[in-house]
Write a protein that holds these residues in place. Structure first.
Motif, PDB file in Angstrom:
ATOM      1  N   ASN A   1     -27.281  74.734  -4.019  1.00 37.33           N
ATOM      2  CA  ASN A   1     -25.955  74.303  -4.080  1.00 37.33           C
ATOM      3  C   ASN A   1     -25.907  73.456  -3.194  1.00 37.33           C
ATOM      4  N   TRP A   2     -25.447  73.500  -1.645  1.00 34.35           N
ATOM      5  CA  TRP A   2     -24.334  72.152  -1.103  1.00 34.35           C
ATOM      6  C   TRP A   2     -25.948  71.415  -0.673  1.00 34.35           C
ATOM      7  N   ASN A   3     -27.068  71.813  -0.394  1.00 30.53           N
ATOM      8  CA  ASN A   3     -27.494  70.883  -0.482  1.00 30.53           C
ATOM      9  C   ASN A   3     -28.246  70.176  -1.561  1.00 30.53           C
TER      10      ASN A   3
ATOM     11  N   LYS B   1     -40.718  82.020  -6.236  1.00 29.81           N
ATOM     12  CA  LYS B   1     -39.912  83.006  -5.751  1.00 29.81           C
ATOM     13  C   LYS B   1     -40.604  84.216  -5.880  1.00 29.81           C
TER      14      LYS B   1
ATOM     15  N   ALA C   1     -32.687  79.770  -8.643  1.00 25.31           N
ATOM     16  CA  ALA C   1     -34.046  80.861  -7.756  1.00 25.31           C
ATOM     17  C   ALA C   1     -33.604  81.082  -6.082  1.00 25.31           C
ATOM     18  N   TRP C   2     -32.492  79.578  -5.890  1.00 26.11           N
ATOM     19  CA  TRP C   2     -31.995  79.880  -4.471  1.00 26.11           C
ATOM     20  C   TRP C   2     -30.483  78.985  -4.113  1.00 26.11           C
ATOM     21  N   SER C   3     -29.786  80.320  -3.687  1.00 27.31           N
ATOM     22  CA  SER C   3     -28.134  79.933  -3.740  1.00 27.31           C
ATOM     23  C   SER C   3     -28.285  79.193  -2.523  1.00 27.31           C
ATOM     24  N   THR C   4     -28.785  79.209  -1.754  1.00 28.27           N
ATOM     25  CA  THR C   4     -28.533  77.826  -0.695  1.00 28.27           C
ATOM     26  C   THR C   4     -28.404  76.704  -1.678  1.00 28.27           C
TER      27      THR C   4
ATOM     28  N   ASN D   1     -39.497  82.993  -0.918  1.00 32.33           N
ATOM     29  CA  ASN D   1     -37.996  83.603  -1.141  1.00 32.33           C
ATOM     30  C   ASN D   1     -36.703  83.057   0.038  1.00 32.33           C
ATOM     31  N   TYR D   2     -37.248  82.304   0.318  1.00 25.68           N
ATOM     32  CA  TYR D   2     -36.484  81.295   1.922  1.00 25.68           C
ATOM     33  C   TYR D   2     -36.628  79.590   0.858  1.00 25.68           C
ATOM     34  N   LEU D   3     -36.076  78.875   0.582  1.00 23.09           N
ATOM     35  CA  LEU D   3     -36.017  77.819   0.885  1.00 23.09           C
ATOM     36  C   LEU D   3     -35.462  77.325   2.321  1.00 23.09           C
ATOM     37  N   ARG D   4     -36.150  76.623   3.308  1.00 23.56           N
ATOM     38  CA  ARG D   4     -35.420  75.918   4.221  1.00 23.56           C
ATOM     39  C   ARG D   4     -34.950  74.828   4.274  1.00 23.56           C
TER      40      ARG D   4
END
Lengths: 366, 249
Positions: free
Chosen positions: B204-206, B143, B199-202, B151-154
């Motif tokens: 979390n739910w994933n 990252k 590293a990537w807040s996204t 920077n983008y965890l898709r």
């Protein structure tokens, strides 16, 4: 010092403003939210588990029911993943039809968002305008596929039905009509001081936060990030057409509003070019084996749906059914930022912020 | 399959006439002495001779067609072999993959990268297989490093490969436009992978969804609990050995 007491409040799961079966457990200090916890899963049907026992054509109707407001883009992401894995070539006419229905679907989806969003905020009339105009698009889809919302229109290798005689002309006529209506929409609410006071500066976040949370679609572009898969990672025929990617500045509800309204204009622009270049001759289905059996391997297909990046990850073992199939749903990812945005806001703004994210619970829960 | 069956059928169909032809020829040859003995009926022998010639010609034509088809098949096989032998040209993404592997080995550990390859079926997407104990540091590097900026965890996907469980992180850089798929493998009995939420807040739910449906524990996750299934659910539905509560009758 006036002493306040913490209040626990359940918003939903049955609530007109949650846009589906969503429950938000809210802790309040007076009218100010101190904590919010979205509870999802009420519409979980195990689509990915079901897919492991179905062949690829049988999975397509399930994609219709994930984001039932934007079924066409859901169809596309699945068939595109399979086609990429198999290395199939799609006839040009089929791709034109796919592109046209996807852009019409984007407009229809944004109309639903616009009407329901203003309804959430207290304006009753725009809802009627939006659904009346959306009905024109739904009728076009009805002529094409026989369905109003769940189309099952695309197939691996092409599309199921060709455009009926006169259908392209109806799309062509719809474009200037819709442009005129957008002008009326702007007159109706665009300059309304109450509306602007309700959405300006509310639910704001910066570009770094949007990227960190994996937001996509208008939620990402409203923060100033110019990222649209139709341009940045082109698929279908989008690299043939000229259009702009609208971006906001402040990442608030107002920016998301303006970005989506401008996206409708850009979709009309794409449609105008597509209808003009539409190849009336040609096949609508490529050369596809009767039994679709992708080779062993894996693929991640991603496209721009009205709500953001929708992706389809397929792990294939060379059989007629996927070994593993995973959908990256934009609503699921976008909803994640809601608790962060709600802290410190009032209950009134909860509805405003939630509506601006534009979620569809059918795809959140999948 | 069906094509091969058709070909086999065709061969059988065409071999039968040749057998019949042989039999008829023998019959005619047997009849020849009688014909020679009696010189009176001259017309029937001529007609029979013509038929015999026609059948012989057909048999020859069939044989020629068979030979031609065999030659064509041999030619196709010969053509296929050299194309297979040709060395594959390196993918346009190979330098990026090599550079990423180099950065990881230099900054984290020589042993961090288990495998690295290009997935040609997915638009030449670079794949990295990272060992679980190094994933936290790798995530931060991927990252934050100026050359990568992923920077983008898709997308985050969990898969039960039956021999092991694995999680695939699809990463993309909105600035450098680079794309990677990073995979972390873990065993089936006590699956555990470090969380990428830092590293990537996204994530979390994933990761909560993967924990819910596959049972992989993400160590360091701030709020690891079920997100789709009810809290009291038993088991993890997406595992291949999952037994449904209400199996189909």
């Amino acid at each position: 010092m006036v002493r306040t007491e913490e209040l626990l409040l359940n918003v939903g799961p049955q609530h007109p403003s949650t846009h589906g079966v969503l429950r938000i457990v809210v802790k309040l200090d007076g009218e100010v939210i101190t904590e919010a916890d979205p509870v999802i899963g009420y519409l979980h049907r195990g689509t990915e588990k079901l897919a492991e026992g179905l062949n690829y054509t049988q999975i397509i109707p399930y994609t219709d029911r994930m984001d039932y407001v934007s079924a066409m883009t859901n169809n596309y992401v699945l068939v595109n993943a399979v086609e990429t894995l198999m290395g199939l070539e799609i006839p040009e006419k089929a791709e034109f039809l796919r592109l046209i229905v996807m852009e019409l679907q984007r407009i229809a989806s944004h109309l639903v968002w616009w009407g329901t969003y203003l309804l959430d905020i207290g304006a009753m009339t725009p809802f009627l305008f939006a659904f009346k105009d959306r009905e024109i698009i739904i009728n076009l889809f009805n002529e094409l596929s026989g369905a109003r919302l769940t189309y099952f229109y695309m197939r691996v290798g092409g599309v199921k039905w060709d455009a009926p005689d006169g259908w392209i002309e109806k799309v062509r006529d719809f474009i200037p009509y819709m442009r005129g209506r957008l002008g009326e929409y702007e007159d109706l609410v665009g300059g309304n001081e109450i509306f602007l006071a309700r959405i300006k500066g509310v639910g704001a976040y910066d570009a770094q936060t949007a990227i960190d949370y994996g937001l996509s679609g208008a939620n990402l572009r409203s923060a100033g990030v110019k990222w649209d898969l139709r341009k940045d990672q082109p698929y279908s025929l989008y690299d043939r057409f000229e259009f702009d990617v609208p971006v906001g500045r402040n990442g608030d509800c107002y920016d998301r509003y303006t970005v989506r309204m401008e996206e409708i204009r850009q979709s009309l622009r794409i449609l105008e070019q597509a209808v003009e270049q539409f190849p009336h001759e040609g096949e609508i289905m490529g050369k596809v084996p009767r039994v679709i059996r992708p080779p062993e391997g894996e693929v991640y297909s991603r496209i721009e749906s009205p709500r953001g990046e929708i992706g389809c990850y397929i792990v294939s073992k060379g059989k007629a059914e996927p070994y593993r199939l995973k959908f990256r749903r934009p609503s699921f990812v976008n909803l994640q930022i809601l608790p962060k945005l709600l802290i410190g806001e009032s209950m009134t703004n909860l509805v405003t912020i939630l509506g601006s994210i534009d979620i569809v619970l059918g795809e959140v829960d999948c | 399959m069906s094509d091969e069956n058709k070909k086999i059928d065709n061969i059988d169909g065409k071999s039968t006439p040749s057998e019949e032809t042989v039999e008829r020829i023998e019959q005619i040859q047997a009849a020849d002495p009688k014909v020679q003995t009696t010189s009176e009926p001259s017309d029937p022998p001529a007609a029979e001779l013509q038929e015999q010639q026609e059948k012989e010609e057909k048999a020859k034509a069939a044989a020629k067609a068979r030979e031609e088809r065999a030659k064509a098949r041999a030619a196709k096989q010969e053509a296929a072999e050299p194309s297979e032998e040709k060395p594959k040209e390196p993918s346009r993404n190979q330098p990026r993959l090599d550079r990423a592997v180099q950065l990881i080995k230099e900054n984290i550990s020589e042993a961090a990268v288990e495998e690295a390859f290009i997935n040609e079926r997915d638009r030449d997407l670079p794949y990295l297989i990272i060992k679980p104990q190094f994933w936290t540091e790798c995530a931060a590097l991927l990252k934050d490093h100026e050359e990568l900026q992923l920077n983008y965890l898709r997308n985050v996907s969990g898969t039960d490969q039956e021999s092991h469980l694995e999680v695939a992180y699809h990463l993309v850089s909105l600035s450098t436009k680079q794309e990677f798929c990073v995979k972390i493998k873990t065993d089936r009995d006590q699956p555990s992978i470090p969380s990428a939420v830092d590293a990537w807040s996204t994530a979390n739910w994933n990761e909560r969804e993967i924990y819910d449906l596959l049972g992989i524990v993400f160590t360091g996750h701030p709020d690891l609990r079920r997100i789709m299934m009810p809290d009291d659910w038993v088991g993890h539905p997406l595992r291949k050995d999952y037994i449904p509560i209400d199996p189909e009758v």
